[in-house]
Write an enzyme that holds these catalytic residues in place. Structure first.
Site, PDB file in Angstrom:
ATOM      1  N   CYS A   8      46.601  43.555  42.689  1.00  0.00           N
ATOM      2  CA  CYS A   8      46.271  44.932  43.043  1.00  0.00           C
ATOM      3  C   CYS A   8      47.509  45.801  43.193  1.00  0.00           C
ATOM      4  O   CYS A   8      48.295  45.949  42.268  1.00  0.00           O
ATOM      5  CB  CYS A   8      45.397  44.946  44.300  1.00  0.00           C
ATOM      6  SG  CYS A   8      44.455  46.494  44.484  1.00  0.00           S
TER       7      CYS A   8
ATOM      8  N   LYS B 181      48.838  36.897  47.863  1.00  0.00           N
ATOM      9  CA  LYS B 181      49.391  38.248  47.793  1.00  0.00           C
ATOM     10  C   LYS B 181      50.505  38.414  48.822  1.00  0.00           C
ATOM     11  O   LYS B 181      50.310  38.168  50.015  1.00  0.00           O
ATOM     12  CB  LYS B 181      48.275  39.267  48.043  1.00  0.00           C
ATOM     13  CG  LYS B 181      48.683  40.722  47.863  1.00  0.00           C
ATOM     14  CD  LYS B 181      47.469  41.634  48.047  1.00  0.00           C
ATOM     15  CE  LYS B 181      47.813  43.086  47.769  1.00  0.00           C
ATOM     16  NZ  LYS B 181      46.634  43.970  47.953  1.00  0.00           N
TER      17      LYS B 181
ATOM     18  N   GLU C 129      40.697  40.305  41.225  1.00  0.00           N
ATOM     19  CA  GLU C 129      40.767  40.187  42.679  1.00  0.00           C
ATOM     20  C   GLU C 129      39.352  40.308  43.249  1.00  0.00           C
ATOM     21  O   GLU C 129      38.570  41.143  42.794  1.00  0.00           O
ATOM     22  CB  GLU C 129      41.656  41.319  43.225  1.00  0.00           C
ATOM     23  CG  GLU C 129      41.759  41.384  44.735  1.00  0.00           C
ATOM     24  CD  GLU C 129      42.450  42.651  45.208  1.00  0.00           C
ATOM     25  OE1 GLU C 129      43.032  42.620  46.309  1.00  0.00           O
ATOM     26  OE2 GLU C 129      42.399  43.672  44.487  1.00  0.00           O
TER      27      GLU C 129
END
Length: 522
Positions: free
Chosen positions: A386, A329, A269
């Protein structure tokens, strides 16, 4: 059997000790058996038949647990948000205290110790589920399951995912509380039985069949940890340097592999904060490394839609065709990637204005299709970004949609040298077991790791170092029971967690309060 009420001061001390032990069960210390003792102390501390008092006891336990567990938040965003987050999370354990008090007032649970064990476990998991979705989409950090990556209990994730593992941690903890209580009355036989049952529960994990073998071939991958300046929130003010670090780390792979040897190269990321589709310098750099290795590159970057906001995306870049596919995301982090109630939040911390453009949520499942000529087919990459690794449904959906391996792309630079990265790695290990998928956690600064489908770490990196990992990942298509039925199991636990305290409260109406009082308290 009910638990006798300790003195109030003793209850608070037990709650504090329990919270500290609960944190010790997680990485960095990783003393996973401490979670059992933590739950035992909490249950013993909640011996008084008072919902208000047990709410306070739960809150004290929660603060003693979450404040040290979330110290990385203090480094990243400051003391006020750290305290606010810890207090909010402690509130769920405070609610457990109230719900547990109401639940055990029912005649069945009150008079039969064996029902107190599953009832407490279901209530705990129900509240873990609640704080995983509320407020602002929830925050599942600190679920008991994530403390058990090195425990035999982790293997149960294959059957029922994180909810089942958390439930069994509480089962063992309450059994330990039963044993300690029986020892006080010198009932050695009952105490021994409770301990043996707890040991059988833990040891039973070894009976869960975990298969790590490839089913549909292997995927040859490399993961590049480029490293960034160790400057907390300011790390990514140097986006060009971060990009260069990852470019250099990717070229370094050519010291080990030849062009065309790899099926996929992974960046973390924020590996390229400037979108290579719109920024020429970044595009040239990304195209250069992909062509040099003759392999597609899956990298983390940012996209700014014309409709406003920004997306945190994983972009697949082909060495010949350029950008092919992107995953956005789905669960941006509130108060970090976007700011709810910005005007109110600003009253508590000026750091909210560091987030100048709020991140918006993606809407598609994290499945990235990668063409692998060596295998003569397309391989599905289950991709999460994440903190998404902490959310059951996001990972499960990626695997159910066709993910044959899992990739967790993350940026841990803002959390410095705290335990945040190793806490996240424990989650990735549990997900590998839960879904039977080889998993790669790739971070900008570490800890990055390659994890086999049985949760074993086969390679890892250190924090704030530049490093690369090369691995042959077994591809698997079989769906575990947790992948198939995990959602149903979670909803069943949620429903029971609501019904149990309601049934207890209803049953209590038939019992006079003096009959419910626990002797020995003050």
């Amino acid at each position: 059997m009910v638990f006798a009420a300790p003195r109030r001061g003793t209850s608070i001390l037990q709650a504090v000790a329990g919270g500290v032990l609960c944190d010790a069960a997680f990485p960095g210390l990783g003393w996973w058996p401490a979670a059992f003792l933590a739950i035992a102390l909490l249950v013993l501390a909640m011996g008084r038949d008072s919902a208000w008092w047990n709410t306070l006891v739960g809150f004290v336990f929660g603060l003693a647990f979450f404040l040290p567990h979330l110290t990385w938040a203090e480094l990243a965003v400051g003391p006020v948000p750290w305290w606010a987050l810890s207090v909010a999370q402690a509130g769920s354990i405070a609610l457990f205290g109230a719900a547990w008090t109401w639940a055990r007032r029912g005649l069945v649970i009150w008079r039969r110790a064996r029902w107190q064990v599953p009832a407490a476990a279901v209530l705990w998991v129900g509240l873990e589920e609640a704080r995983s979705v509320l407020p602002f989409g929830g925050f599942p950090w600190g679920r008991l399951a994530f403390s058990q990556a090195d425990s035999p209990l982790a293997r149960y994730a294959w059957l029922g995912g994180a909810p089942l593992v958390s439930l069994l941690v509480v089962v063992v903890g309450v059994l330990l509380a039963v044993a300690l209580r029986r020892l006080r009355t010198l009932d050695i036989g009952s105490a021994s039985a409770a301990v043996v049952l707890g040991m059988l529960t833990v040891g039973g994990g070894w009976l869960v069949p975990l298969d790590a073998a490839a089913q549909t071939g292997t995927l040859e991958v490399a993961a590049v940890q480029g490293d960034v300046p160790d400057l907390g929130l300011d790390s990514f003010d140097q986006a060009r340097q971060v990009l260069e670090n990852h470019v250099l780390g990717t070229y370094a792979l050519l010291d080990t592999v030849a062009p065309g040897d790899l099926d996929l190269v992974l960046w973390p990321e924020n590996g390229a904060d400037y979108d290579p589709r719109t920024d020429a310098e970044t595009g040239d750099a990304v195209a250069g490394v992909a062509q040099a290795l003759a392999a597609p590159l899956l990298l983390g970057t940012l996209e700014y839609p014309s409709t406003g906001g920004r997306l945190n995306i994983s972009l697949l870049w082909d060495p010949e065709q350029g950008p092919l596919f992107s995953y956005a995301k789905q669960h941006p982090a509130p108060f970090a990637e976007y700011i709810p109630m910005r005007e109110i939040a600003r009253l508590f911390s000026s750091d909210v204005d560091r987030v100048r453009t709020d991140m918006i949520a993606g809407t598609e499942v994290g499945l990235v299709p990668v063409d692998v000529p060596r295998l003569g087919r397309t391989v599905g990459i289950g991709d999460v970004i994440c903190f998404e690794v902490a959310y059951d449904d996001i990972v499960r959906d990626a695997v159910a949609a066709g993910g044959e391996v899992l990739v967790v792309q993350t940026n841990n630079a803002t959390f410095g040298r705290t335990d945040e990265s190793t806490q996240q790695l424990a989650m990735s290990r549990l997900r590998a077991i839960e879904h039977g998928r080889a998993t790669v956690q790739i971070s900008t600064v570490g800890v990055s790791a390659v994890i086999s489908p049985n949760g074993v770490v086969t390679q890892s990196t250190r924090l704030f170092t530049a490093d690369q990992m090369i691995a042959s990942l077994p591809l698997r298509t079989e769906l575990t029971p947790a992948t198939r039925f995990g959602d149903l199991f979670s909803w069943a636990l949620r429903g029971l967690a609501v019904l149990i305290p309601i049934a207890g409260a209803a049953g209590a109406a038939k019992v006079r309060r003096p009959q419910r009082e626990v002797p020995g308290g003050r």
